[in-house]
Design an enzyme around this catalytic site. Structure first.
Site, mmCIF file in Angstrom:
data_model
loop_
_atom_site.group_PDB
_atom_site.id
_atom_site.type_symbol
_atom_site.label_atom_id
_atom_site.label_comp_id
_atom_site.label_asym_id
_atom_site.label_seq_id
_atom_site.Cartn_x
_atom_site.Cartn_y
_atom_site.Cartn_z
ATOM 1 N N PRO A 95 0.822 -1.208 0.000
ATOM 2 C CA PRO A 95 0.000 0.000 0.000
ATOM 3 C C PRO A 95 0.858 1.261 0.000
ATOM 4 O O PRO A 95 1.783 1.388 0.793
ATOM 5 C CB PRO A 95 -0.775 -0.115 1.324
ATOM 6 C CG PRO A 95 0.099 -0.955 2.205
ATOM 7 C CD PRO A 95 0.786 -1.920 1.284
ATOM 8 N N ILE A 96 0.559 2.138 -0.917
ATOM 9 C CA ILE A 96 1.260 3.428 -1.004
ATOM 10 C C ILE A 96 0.186 4.492 -1.177
ATOM 11 O O ILE A 96 -0.692 4.343 -2.039
ATOM 12 C CB ILE A 96 2.245 3.424 -2.189
ATOM 13 C CG1 ILE A 96 3.334 2.378 -1.926
ATOM 14 C CG2 ILE A 96 2.775 4.806 -2.486
ATOM 15 C CD1 ILE A 96 4.741 2.780 -2.086
ATOM 16 N N GLY A 97 0.275 5.536 -0.360
ATOM 17 C CA GLY A 97 -0.770 6.562 -0.359
ATOM 18 C C GLY A 97 -0.657 7.547 -1.509
ATOM 19 O O GLY A 97 0.305 7.526 -2.288
ATOM 20 N N SER A 124 -3.993 1.698 -0.005
ATOM 21 C CA SER A 124 -3.714 2.511 1.190
ATOM 22 C C SER A 124 -4.953 3.287 1.591
ATOM 23 O O SER A 124 -5.664 3.822 0.730
ATOM 24 C CB SER A 124 -2.581 3.499 0.878
ATOM 25 O OG SER A 124 -2.562 4.536 1.834
ATOM 26 N N TYR A 148 -4.910 3.072 8.031
ATOM 27 C CA TYR A 148 -4.262 3.965 8.982
ATOM 28 C C TYR A 148 -5.317 4.244 10.034
ATOM 29 O O TYR A 148 -6.355 4.829 9.727
ATOM 30 C CB TYR A 148 -3.819 5.266 8.312
ATOM 31 C CG TYR A 148 -2.450 5.160 7.689
ATOM 32 C CD1 TYR A 148 -1.372 4.720 8.445
ATOM 33 C CD2 TYR A 148 -2.230 5.521 6.370
ATOM 34 C CE1 TYR A 148 -0.109 4.617 7.882
ATOM 35 C CE2 TYR A 148 -0.966 5.413 5.807
ATOM 36 C CZ TYR A 148 0.080 4.964 6.573
ATOM 37 O OH TYR A 148 1.332 4.862 6.025
ATOM 38 N N THR A 174 -1.710 -0.737 9.665
ATOM 39 C CA THR A 174 -0.318 -0.283 9.702
ATOM 40 C C THR A 174 0.009 0.205 11.105
ATOM 41 O O THR A 174 -0.654 1.088 11.643
ATOM 42 C CB THR A 174 -0.070 0.813 8.649
ATOM 43 O OG1 THR A 174 -0.217 0.205 7.360
ATOM 44 C CG2 THR A 174 1.332 1.387 8.749
ATOM 45 N N LYS A 267 0.805 -4.689 9.923
ATOM 46 C CA LYS A 267 1.908 -4.338 9.022
ATOM 47 C C LYS A 267 2.893 -3.445 9.768
ATOM 48 O O LYS A 267 2.478 -2.490 10.433
ATOM 49 C CB LYS A 267 1.343 -3.588 7.803
ATOM 50 C CG LYS A 267 2.397 -3.070 6.837
ATOM 51 C CD LYS A 267 1.760 -2.502 5.581
ATOM 52 C CE LYS A 267 2.800 -2.009 4.595
ATOM 53 N NZ LYS A 267 3.378 -0.721 4.948
ATOM 54 N N SER A 289 8.014 -5.526 8.135
ATOM 55 C CA SER A 289 8.279 -4.342 7.302
ATOM 56 C C SER A 289 8.845 -3.248 8.183
ATOM 57 O O SER A 289 8.455 -3.121 9.346
ATOM 58 C CB SER A 289 6.942 -3.868 6.697
ATOM 59 O OG SER A 289 7.039 -2.532 6.212
ATOM 60 N N HIS A 291 8.729 -0.176 6.738
ATOM 61 C CA HIS A 291 8.154 0.933 5.977
ATOM 62 C C HIS A 291 9.184 1.512 5.006
ATOM 63 O O HIS A 291 9.304 2.720 4.834
ATOM 64 C CB HIS A 291 7.666 2.016 6.953
ATOM 65 C CG HIS A 291 6.490 2.793 6.453
ATOM 66 N ND1 HIS A 291 5.202 2.529 6.839
ATOM 67 C CD2 HIS A 291 6.395 3.849 5.608
ATOM 68 C CE1 HIS A 291 4.375 3.384 6.261
ATOM 69 N NE2 HIS A 291 5.082 4.194 5.499
ATOM 70 N N ARG A 294 11.575 4.320 6.241
ATOM 71 C CA ARG A 294 11.118 5.722 6.260
ATOM 72 C C ARG A 294 10.656 6.187 7.634
ATOM 73 O O ARG A 294 10.286 7.343 7.798
ATOM 74 C CB ARG A 294 9.965 5.900 5.270
ATOM 75 C CG ARG A 294 10.408 5.858 3.831
ATOM 76 C CD ARG A 294 9.264 5.500 2.900
ATOM 77 N NE ARG A 294 8.239 6.521 2.731
ATOM 78 C CZ ARG A 294 8.335 7.561 1.907
ATOM 79 N NH1 ARG A 294 9.429 7.721 1.204
ATOM 80 N NH2 ARG A 294 7.338 8.416 1.781
ATOM 81 N N GLY A 324 12.732 -2.810 0.825
ATOM 82 C CA GLY A 324 14.026 -2.887 0.166
ATOM 83 C C GLY A 324 14.101 -3.839 -1.005
ATOM 84 O O GLY A 324 15.162 -3.980 -1.612
ATOM 85 N N GLY A 345 7.037 -1.871 -2.986
ATOM 86 C CA GLY A 345 6.475 -0.534 -2.880
ATOM 87 C C GLY A 345 7.048 0.400 -3.925
ATOM 88 O O GLY A 345 6.471 0.646 -4.984
ATOM 89 N N ARG A 346 8.276 0.858 -3.656
ATOM 90 C CA ARG A 346 8.848 1.865 -4.552
ATOM 91 C C ARG A 346 8.966 1.382 -5.987
ATOM 92 O O ARG A 346 8.842 2.183 -6.906
ATOM 93 C CB ARG A 346 10.212 2.289 -4.036
ATOM 94 C CG ARG A 346 10.109 3.276 -2.896
ATOM 95 C CD ARG A 346 11.425 3.394 -2.216
ATOM 96 N NE ARG A 346 11.441 4.474 -1.258
ATOM 97 C CZ ARG A 346 12.254 4.503 -0.212
ATOM 98 N NH1 ARG A 346 13.087 3.506 -0.003
ATOM 99 N NH2 ARG A 346 12.234 5.518 0.617
#
Ligand code: FMN
Ligand code: 173
Length: 407
Positions: A95-97, A124, A148, A174, A267, A289, A291, A294, A324, A345-346
């Site tokens: 999930p990425i906001g 997210s 969240y 999360t 998470k 995780s 995150h 971050r 990662g 994610g990224r």
């Protein structure tokens, strides 16, 4: 907490938020950053000096795959199951906001590609499109909802209900990000991603309970979109009010009631004791995780945490992994250590930033091809054959890797 004139308090809240509160600051930046730059900077940022990110990458470097030869891998199969869904690979979308800061079609494109490739998708709760629209874009794809935890119980229940009604059939709470980590680059560049596009938090702005809150506060989101977006983020995402085990039990009970017992996961777990506690409380799964490095700087690598957690509770709870992963080999190593599923994610965010839907498709298809070829040439036929015998590890004291970068 929300007194911008008190410098002591401002510095204790999120640094980006503190900057934002100074009108003079954001007025000078109003509209100056093109949206794609905001996303580029925002997604690449790590906590503090990036030590946690570095340790994530180093841990992958320390583990080496040990291939098997003379195995018939022509009939290999990368498919696996997650929460009752058969998916193409043990690799899914973390999930990425606020995806609209990367591309205008944001979550809609990502969810569409996930379905097309039959990969698990996790939305997210800070999404920039509504739960309903993302559910539609994802069609019959397997999808989960990341929460969240807002301090507003009625709002949480509303979001969980909307998620379930729209086919999101597992919930991931999360645990590591109810306050934003200290992220140097965002502070240096004055990059406050939520400032753009009204905070881009349409998932919240379209929630009936949140709309009621706006009304109670006298905020008209049409006239005052920035204020409305800011209220959503400040009070419901980065609210700075700790989520505790007690609260988590409440959330799990709500989700179980709403969904008729569908899976509930935590998470952001890195500590063995937390993993044990999750087992004790009857949580269905955990995502090991940090995150993407971050939140806590100087933290243990997520892969090392995974190893310890699998050793402690691997046979008692469904263990997923992220943080990662940059290649199929990385995903393979996490599976070999004992994760049942790996999220990225990224990687998909970069695809989205560069070329929208096509970019996401390209990244994921490349990653799947790489994974398939790795199984082919490495001598692995099925996912459940991937275990500790498939990897070897260098001692923990290995030197830094040259590959280190900010992302
Ligand atoms: C730009 C960005 C935004 C994120 N947004 C969320 C989010 O909204 N909810 C969440 O639970 N995790 C969020 N995460 C964390 C990811 O779900 C995931 O844990 C992490 O990105 C995995 O590491 P990787 O990016 O190295 O693959 C975010 C991460 C990044 C990089
Ligand atoms: O920046 C993050 O790490 C993150 O978790 C997030 C949360 C909400 C919206 C965008 C990103």
């Amino acid at each position: 907490m929300s007194d911008p004139n008190n410098p002591n308090i401002a510095i204790r809240t999120t640094p980006q938020w503190a900057l934002y509160q100074r009108e003079s600051f954001w007025n000078t930046n109003d509209g100056k950053y093109p949206i794609f730059n905001t996303g580029k900077y925002y997604s690449s940022c790590n906590a503090g000096l990036s030590w946690t990110h570095l340790s994530n990458r180093q841990a992958f470097y320390r583990h080496r795959i040990v291939p098997r030869m003379l195995v018939d891998t022509n009939q290999r199969d990368t498919a696996t199951e997650i929460f009752g869904h058969r998916v193409s690979a043990p690799i899914g979308f973390a999930p990425i906001g606020i995806n609209r800061i990367y591309h205008p079609t944001g979550e809609l494109s990502v969810a569409k590609v996930a379905q097309e490739l039959n990969l698990a998708y996790c939305l997210s709760s800070a999404g920039s499109y509504s739960i309903e629209d993302v559910g539609k874009a994802n069609g019959s794809g397997p999808r989960f909802f990341q929460l969240y935890q807002s301090p507003d119980d009625e709002l949480c229940i509303s979001m969980l209900q909307r998620a379930f009604d729209n086919g999101f059939d597992a919930c991931m709470l999360t645990t590591d990000t109810w306050s934003l980590g200290w992220r140097h680059n965002d502070v240096f560049t004055g990059n406050y991603a939520f400032y753009h596009d009204h905070g881009a938090g349409d998932l919240g702005l379209q929630d009936p309970v949140f709309q009621k809150r706006l009304k109670e506060a006298g905020i008209d989101p049409k006239k005052n979109p920035k204020e409305a977006g800011q209220k959503w983020i400040d009070e419901n995402i980065w609210h700075g009010r700790a989520i505790t085990w007690e609260k988590m039990k409440w959330t799990m009970a709500q989700w179980k009631r709403i969904s008729g017992g569908r899976p509930f996961c935590l998470k952001g777990i890195q500590n063995v004791e937390d993993a044990k506690k999750a087992v004790e409380l009857g949580v269905d799964g955990i995502v090991v995780s940090n995150h993407a490095g971050r939140q806590v700087d100087g933290g243990i690598s997520s892969l090392d945490a995974l190893e310890k957690i699998v050793d402690a509770v691997g046979d008692k709870i469904y263990i997923m992994f992220d943080s990662g992963v940059r290649s199929a080999a990385d995903a393979f190593k996490a599976l070999a250590i004992g994760a049942k599923f790996v999220f990225i994610g990224r990687l998909w965010v970069w695809g989205l930033s560069i070329a929208g839907e096509h970019g996401v498709r390209h990244v994921l298809k490349s990653l799947l091809a790489e994974f398939d070829i790795l199984m082919e040439v490495g001598g692995f036929v099925k996912i459940d054959e991937i275990n500790r015998s498939c990897i070897d590890s260098l001692p923990n004291s290995s030197n830094l890797i040259a590959e280190h970068s900010a992302i």
